[in-house]
Write an enzyme that holds these catalytic residues in place. Structure first.
Site, PDB file in Angstrom:
ATOM      1  N   SER A 253       0.684  -1.162   0.238  1.00 34.60           N
ATOM      2  CA  SER A 253      -0.084  -0.067  -0.026  1.00 34.60           C
ATOM      3  C   SER A 253       0.915   1.321  -0.250  1.00 34.60           C
ATOM      4  CB  SER A 253      -0.632   0.055   1.175  1.00 34.60           C
ATOM      5  OG  SER A 253      -0.013   0.319   2.420  1.00 34.60           O
ATOM      6  N   LYS A 254       0.181   2.417   0.123  1.00 35.50           N
ATOM      7  CA  LYS A 254       0.929   3.495  -0.110  1.00 35.50           C
ATOM      8  C   LYS A 254       1.829   3.950   1.097  1.00 35.50           C
ATOM      9  CE  LYS A 254      -2.873   6.928   0.753  1.00 35.50           C
ATOM     10  NZ  LYS A 254      -4.061   6.209   0.401  1.00 35.50           N
ATOM     11  N   ARG A 255       1.762   3.347   2.044  1.00 33.21           N
ATOM     12  CA  ARG A 255       2.759   3.316   3.208  1.00 33.21           C
ATOM     13  C   ARG A 255       4.032   2.707   2.890  1.00 33.21           C
ATOM     14  NH1 ARG A 255       2.274  -0.313   6.907  1.00 33.21           N
ATOM     15  NH2 ARG A 255       0.683  -1.633   5.933  1.00 33.21           N
TER      16      ARG A 255
END
Ligand code: GLU
Ligand code: ZN
Length: 489
Positions: A253-255
């Site tokens: 994910s964008k994390r």
């Protein structure tokens, strides 16, 4: 049998690495097997539909450089390829299931379902429809209809028994029918289909032979297989692809970093590097080979080289691939790819003049061996476009030397500029070496202050080539300024 596969995105967000992997594997499988690859837009969830997401699908795959054989933009024999244009088909198929007794209208109001949910929550169980409308008598049904109640169509999941499904990668999976969502909605009261109905009807009508999709869809496979059975159809083969994880084992994910195709494009990854790396997310050819062009992959891809284990997205490895592809790139193309990054700094015009184009061409060899991503370029070549004010003395003075010695070095190098352009590369190198010897300093200690004077930084592209692109005139001027700075005290 001719292979037909599809990528079926829902236009609700941006294309991300997981989607690209799914699309790519489908595409490659079709190519390797001489089959067809279809793009189908699953846009029946009107609340989550976004026009930008639609545009992003086309932009992303244009950039990546592979295309479908049939799809909304080029049409084909199984169209339309956008689900919102196929609503009548789903309605007709839902009706068929009602007629054959595999589905039924449910008149339960939203309030009733809410109450049911609250009740089930109180009892601590999972939510599931209680099948109240499943066995309504025909007369009761007619009565409810007369009252003008709107209905959804629900599928009759068998009350007992098991459903056996088979996945090319995961093998055979048995699911107790009591584990399947009790009677999922196929058609909503507004006449729109749910994902399950539209997906199954389309895969069948479009002649899809293999469904390759992310593992998050695995739970819907038993229901879909039951639906195929209810229609009297043969289900396609399934192959659920391993998850793509971040380095911490969580779903990517964008994390973790960039995940959208546009982000990779903007950072300056090359499409061939992204494709090569994504191809290895859950697939391998053998234990050693890493480099594959799209054409190689079209020939070599096969399902039996898929990996069951989740794939880990390794940004460092992608960076490495990208660097390698930049080194391999044709210099002229690299110049074109770098141009927007220089334009972004306002260093060259939106319509580059012939001189500007020449300058870009000239700077390519300075950076081709050094870039990880294209967006690294401005930091490396800024000195060619911007004034470099005389750097602070401390920055120029090598360890072991002092102000005076450093000024001496720069004066000597300035004198070497006289005929820098008229003698060759080798001669220049020898002259610099000799100068270092004469001054009794190491070659590195001679070059360092020059580098800082010209570029403002201790790390820069190769010095001689930099001087050539910068030009002897500007080089002398910057040396001059630096000498003056060292002489101030
Ligand atoms: N529309 C679904 C998605 O967004 C398709 C799932 C499937 O391939 O069956 O991924
Ligand atoms: Zn009901």
């Amino acid at each position: 049998m001719k292979v037909r596969v599809r990528y079926a995105p829902s236009p609700t967000g941006f294309q991300h690495i997981g989607g690209v992997r799914t699309a790519l594997f489908n595409y490659l499988f079709a190519r390797a097997r001489g089959g067809e690859f279809i793009l189908r837009i699953e846009d029946t969830d009107r609340e989550r539909y976004r026009q930008e997401a639609m545009e992003d699908i086309y932009k992303s795959f244009d950039w990546l450089g592979f295309h479908w054989d049939e799809g909304p933009d080029i049409d084909g024999p199984a169209g339309p390829y956008v689900q919102s244009e196929r609503i009548a088909l789903y309605q007709e198929h839902a009706r068929r299931l009602v007629e054959s007794g595999s589905a039924y209208p449910c008149y339960c109001s939203r309030e009733r379902l809410e109450e049911l949910k609250a009740e089930q929550r109180r009892l601590g169980g999972a939510f599931g429809y209680d099948r109240r409308c499943r066995e309504l008598s025909p007369s009761r049904r007619r009565k409810l209809e007369k009252q003008g109640l709107s209905a959804v169509i629900r599928f009759k999941v068998p009350l007992e028994g098991t459903t056996v499904t088979s996945d090319e990668l995961l093998g055979s999976i048995e699911t107790a029918n009591t584990e399947i969502n009790p009677d999922p909605v196929l058609l909503k009261s507004d006449g729109f289909p749910t994902y399950h109905l539209a997906n199954v009807v389309d895969d069948h009508l479009m002649g899809i032979t293999h469904i390759m999709r992310a593992q998050e869809w695995l739970p819907s496979m038993p229901l879909h297989v039951l639906l195929y059975g209810a229609f009297g159809w043969q289900p396609p083969r399934y192959c659920h692809l391993p998850m793509v994880m971040g380095s911490d084992g969580q779903k990517l994910s964008k994390r973790h970093g960039a995940t959208r195709v546009v982000e990779f494009k903007e950072k300056g990854y090359l499409p061939e590097a992204v494709l090569n790396y994504v191809a290895l997310l859950g697939w391998s050819f053998d234990d050693s080979r890493e480099f594959f062009t799209l054409k190689d992959l079209q020939e070599l891809f096969s399902l039996d080289r898929l990996n069951k284990a989740p794939a880990v997205f390794d940004y460092k490895k992608l960076d490495w691939f990208n660097g390698m592809y930049i080194r391999k790139a044709d210099p002229q193309r690299l110049g074109q790819l770098l141009t927007p990054y220089l334009q972004g700094q306002g260093w060259i015009g939106q319509k580059p003049s012939p001189e500007e184009r020449k300058k870009v061409e000239a700077l390519v060899p300075l950076v081709q061996e050094r870039l990880t991503v294209l967006s690294d370029a401005p930091a490396l070549v800024g000195f060619l476009f911007q004034d470099v004010p005389a750097p602070p003395a401390e920055q120029m003075i090598p360890k072991r030397l002092d102000r005076q010695r450093t000024a001496e070095i720069l004066r000597r190098v300035r004198s070497l500029m006289e005929d820098f352009d008229s003698v060759g590369e080798e001669e220049n190198e020898q002259r610099f070496r000799r100068a270092a010897e004469d001054l009794g300093v190491k070659l590195g200690d001679l070059l360092m202050p020059v580098r800082v004077a010209l570029t403002g930084s201790r790390v820069s592209p190769p010095l001689f080539e930099s001087i050539r692109v910068l030009g002897v005139g500007k080089t002398r001027q910057r040396l001059e300024n630096a000498i003056r700075r060292l002489e101030e005290s």
